[in-house]
Design a protein around this motif. Structure first.
Motif, PDB file in Angstrom:
ATOM      1  N   PRO A   1       0.839  -1.194   0.000  1.00  0.00           N
ATOM      2  CA  PRO A   1       0.000   0.000   0.000  1.00  0.00           C
ATOM      3  C   PRO A   1       0.875   1.246   0.000  1.00  0.00           C
ATOM      4  CG  PRO A   1      -0.716  -1.572   1.668  1.00  0.00           C
ATOM      5  CD  PRO A   1       0.611  -2.049   1.174  1.00  0.00           C
ATOM      6  N   PRO A   2       0.405   2.379  -0.554  1.00  0.00           N
ATOM      7  CA  PRO A   2       1.245   3.575  -0.709  1.00  0.00           C
ATOM      8  C   PRO A   2       1.961   4.037   0.549  1.00  0.00           C
ATOM      9  CG  PRO A   2      -0.780   3.843  -1.930  1.00  0.00           C
ATOM     10  CD  PRO A   2      -0.919   2.553  -1.165  1.00  0.00           C
ATOM     11  N   GLN A   3       1.250   4.102   1.679  1.00  0.00           N
ATOM     12  CA  GLN A   3       1.895   4.601   2.894  1.00  0.00           C
ATOM     13  C   GLN A   3       2.953   3.631   3.411  1.00  0.00           C
ATOM     14  OE1 GLN A   3      -1.122   5.732   5.716  1.00  0.00           O
ATOM     15  NE2 GLN A   3      -1.617   7.618   4.609  1.00  0.00           N
ATOM     16  N   LEU A   4       2.699   2.326   3.279  1.00  0.00           N
ATOM     17  CA  LEU A   4       3.721   1.348   3.657  1.00  0.00           C
ATOM     18  C   LEU A   4       4.926   1.438   2.727  1.00  0.00           C
ATOM     19  CD1 LEU A   4       1.957  -2.014   4.644  1.00  0.00           C
ATOM     20  CD2 LEU A   4       3.500  -0.627   6.043  1.00  0.00           C
ATOM     21  N   ALA A   5       4.666   1.697   1.446  1.00  0.00           N
ATOM     22  CA  ALA A   5       5.759   1.848   0.484  1.00  0.00           C
ATOM     23  C   ALA A   5       6.613   3.059   0.831  1.00  0.00           C
ATOM     24  CB  ALA A   5       5.193   1.973  -0.927  1.00  0.00           C
ATOM     25  N   LEU A   6       5.974   4.174   1.175  1.00  0.00           N
ATOM     26  CA  LEU A   6       6.711   5.383   1.548  1.00  0.00           C
ATOM     27  C   LEU A   6       7.574   5.141   2.783  1.00  0.00           C
ATOM     28  CD1 LEU A   6       3.943   8.094   1.021  1.00  0.00           C
ATOM     29  CD2 LEU A   6       6.142   8.027  -0.163  1.00  0.00           C
ATOM     30  N   GLY A   7       6.988   4.545   3.806  1.00  0.00           N
ATOM     31  CA  GLY A   7       7.713   4.314   5.051  1.00  0.00           C
ATOM     32  C   GLY A   7       8.862   3.335   4.888  1.00  0.00           C
ATOM     33  N   THR A   8       8.606   2.234   4.179  1.00  0.00           N
ATOM     34  CA  THR A   8       9.640   1.214   3.984  1.00  0.00           C
ATOM     35  C   THR A   8      10.770   1.756   3.115  1.00  0.00           C
ATOM     36  OG1 THR A   8       7.946  -0.508   4.151  1.00  0.00           O
ATOM     37  CG2 THR A   8      10.063  -1.148   3.210  1.00  0.00           C
ATOM     38  N   ASN A   9      10.422   2.559   2.119  1.00  0.00           N
ATOM     39  CA  ASN A   9      11.439   3.170   1.265  1.00  0.00           C
ATOM     40  C   ASN A   9      12.382   4.060   2.070  1.00  0.00           C
ATOM     41  OD1 ASN A   9      12.646   4.058  -1.303  1.00  0.00           O
ATOM     42  ND2 ASN A   9      11.633   5.993  -0.855  1.00  0.00           N
ATOM     43  N   LYS A  10      11.849   4.735   3.089  1.00  0.00           N
ATOM     44  CA  LYS A  10      12.683   5.632   3.890  1.00  0.00           C
ATOM     45  C   LYS A  10      13.733   4.873   4.694  1.00  0.00           C
ATOM     46  CE  LYS A  10      11.190   9.587   2.646  1.00  0.00           C
ATOM     47  NZ  LYS A  10      12.093  10.432   1.837  1.00  0.00           N
ATOM     48  N   ILE A  11      13.449   3.630   5.061  1.00  0.00           N
ATOM     49  CA  ILE A  11      14.440   2.838   5.779  1.00  0.00           C
ATOM     50  C   ILE A  11      15.689   2.642   4.928  1.00  0.00           C
ATOM     51  CG2 ILE A  11      14.953   0.484   6.551  1.00  0.00           C
ATOM     52  CD1 ILE A  11      13.639   1.960   8.679  1.00  0.00           C
ATOM     53  N   GLN A  12      15.486   2.173   3.703  1.00  0.00           N
ATOM     54  CA  GLN A  12      16.668   1.959   2.851  1.00  0.00           C
ATOM     55  C   GLN A  12      17.326   3.282   2.488  1.00  0.00           C
ATOM     56  OE1 GLN A  12      17.150   2.366  -0.741  1.00  0.00           O
ATOM     57  NE2 GLN A  12      15.234   3.471  -1.087  1.00  0.00           N
ATOM     58  N   SER A  13      16.535   4.345   2.377  1.00  0.00           N
ATOM     59  CA  SER A  13      17.091   5.647   2.014  1.00  0.00           C
ATOM     60  C   SER A  13      18.000   6.207   3.099  1.00  0.00           C
ATOM     61  CB  SER A  13      15.961   6.649   1.729  1.00  0.00           C
ATOM     62  OG  SER A  13      15.251   6.289   0.575  1.00  0.00           O
ATOM     63  N   VAL A  14      17.599   6.062   4.362  1.00  0.00           N
ATOM     64  CA  VAL A  14      18.411   6.634   5.433  1.00  0.00           C
ATOM     65  C   VAL A  14      19.766   5.935   5.523  1.00  0.00           C
ATOM     66  CG1 VAL A  14      17.602   5.201   7.376  1.00  0.00           C
ATOM     67  CG2 VAL A  14      18.312   7.554   7.780  1.00  0.00           C
ATOM     68  N   PHE A  15      19.800   4.631   5.273  1.00  0.00           N
ATOM     69  CA  PHE A  15      21.078   3.922   5.280  1.00  0.00           C
ATOM     70  C   PHE A  15      21.921   4.308   4.073  1.00  0.00           C
ATOM     71  CE2 PHE A  15      18.915   1.215   8.333  1.00  0.00           C
ATOM     72  CZ  PHE A  15      19.941   0.859   9.198  1.00  0.00           C
ATOM     73  N   GLY A  16      21.268   4.432   2.909  1.00  0.00           N
ATOM     74  CA  GLY A  16      21.995   4.787   1.701  1.00  0.00           C
ATOM     75  C   GLY A  16      22.597   6.179   1.768  1.00  0.00           C
ATOM     76  N   THR A  17      21.810   7.169   2.208  1.00  0.00           N
ATOM     77  CA  THR A  17      22.326   8.536   2.285  1.00  0.00           C
ATOM     78  C   THR A  17      23.395   8.661   3.370  1.00  0.00           C
ATOM     79  OG1 THR A  17      20.384   9.104   3.643  1.00  0.00           O
ATOM     80  CG2 THR A  17      20.313   9.708   1.313  1.00  0.00           C
ATOM     81  N   SER A  18      23.281   7.855   4.425  1.00  0.00           N
ATOM     82  CA  SER A  18      24.310   7.873   5.465  1.00  0.00           C
ATOM     83  C   SER A  18      25.649   7.391   4.922  1.00  0.00           C
ATOM     84  CB  SER A  18      23.882   7.003   6.655  1.00  0.00           C
ATOM     85  OG  SER A  18      22.727   7.515   7.274  1.00  0.00           O
ATOM     86  N   MET A  19      25.612   6.345   4.115  1.00  0.00           N
ATOM     87  CA  MET A  19      26.841   5.845   3.510  1.00  0.00           C
ATOM     88  C   MET A  19      27.430   6.875   2.552  1.00  0.00           C
ATOM     89  SD  MET A  19      29.197   3.622   3.087  1.00  0.00           S
ATOM     90  CE  MET A  19      28.603   2.141   3.919  1.00  0.00           C
TER      91      MET A  19
END
Length: 252
Positions: free
Chosen positions: A42-60
């Motif tokens: 669902p859209p909101q789950l997609a947004l939230g789950t996407n942010k998990i991988q994004s925070v690790f990626g931008t941190s690296m």
């Protein structure tokens, strides 16, 4: 929500690609988001789950830019915290409001970024006269942070272009600072989405492995090649995101 192992593997590989793109020019979210939606989230789950991988990626990515001496954390920390706050508010709002209107406005912003990158002789690694002080830039970074929490795709492009155009930074240094701000916007979003129960943790953390790998490769490549690589990729990403968002709008 249960996710099949095969889907987790595929999405982790997609995250590797988007992490590479994001670490250089931003815009990986518009590849990742459709992939998550296609997988049945669902859209909101997609947004939230996407942010998990994004925070690790931008941190690296931030780590590599910082180690190359391209980030001034002490001078930029208050702007980073404003970006964090803006994203947290945006993530709160998006859980209540439709993004339909924003989906039409965003392509215009992205197209403006592409035009600016093509037309401006200042989109290189040379420092230029700043049009805004850090204090003057505060509303800009807060607004972009809000956008990232609310929707997200293109945030890195917006940040890099605004830092060059408004703060007079060289493109590679601007990209490094964009990763600092984007890391904080992702963190703010993750906290809010987590409290709202909008994250699939196993999938998000698996994707984070791919995102960190791609970001490590991309940021090292960008540091090595500088504006010669970042400028054309920023144009390509901005135009591609514009086309993709407009297509989605007219198909809806």
């Amino acid at each position: 929500m249960d996710i099949e192992l095969s889907i987790i593997i595929v999405l982790t590989l997609v995250a590797l690609l988007t992490g590479f793109i994001d670490s250089i020019a931003g815009g990986g979210g518009l590849i990742m988001m459709p992939a998550l939606l296609f997988a049945g989230l669902p859209p909101q789950l997609a947004l939230g789950t996407n942010k998990i991988q994004s925070v690790f990626g931008t941190s690296m990515a931030y780590r590599n830019y910082a180690r190359a001496g391209l980030v001034e954390w002490r001078k930029e920390k208050w702007l980073a915290l404003l970006a964090f706050a803006g994203a947290a508010i945006g993530a709160l709002v998006v859980q209540q409001v439709s993004a339909r209107v924003l989906e039409l406005i965003v392509p215009l912003f992205l197209l403006a970024v592409a035009i600016y990158v093509i037309a401006s002789p200042r989109m290189d690694d040379a420092q230029a006269h700043q049009r805004l002080t850090r204090k003057g830039y505060a509303p800009v970074v807060t607004g972009i942070g809000f956008y990232d929490g609310f929707f997200g795709p293109g945030t890195g492009s917006f940040l890099a272009a605004s830092l060059v155009g408004l703060r007079g930074e060289g493109l590679t240094r601007a990209t490094g600072h964009a990763k600092l701000f984007n890391m904080l916007t992702n963190l703010g979003s993750v906290i809010v989405f987590a409290f709202g129960g909008k994250i699939i943790w196993l999938l998000g953390l698996s994707m984070a492995v791919g995102s960190m790998t791609g970001s490590w490769l991309g940021s090292r490549t960008a540091v090595k090649h500088g504006a010669r690589l970042i400028r054309p990729l920023l144009v390509i990403i901005s135009v591609a995101l514009t086309a993709r968002l407009l297509w989605g709008w007219f198909q809806a």
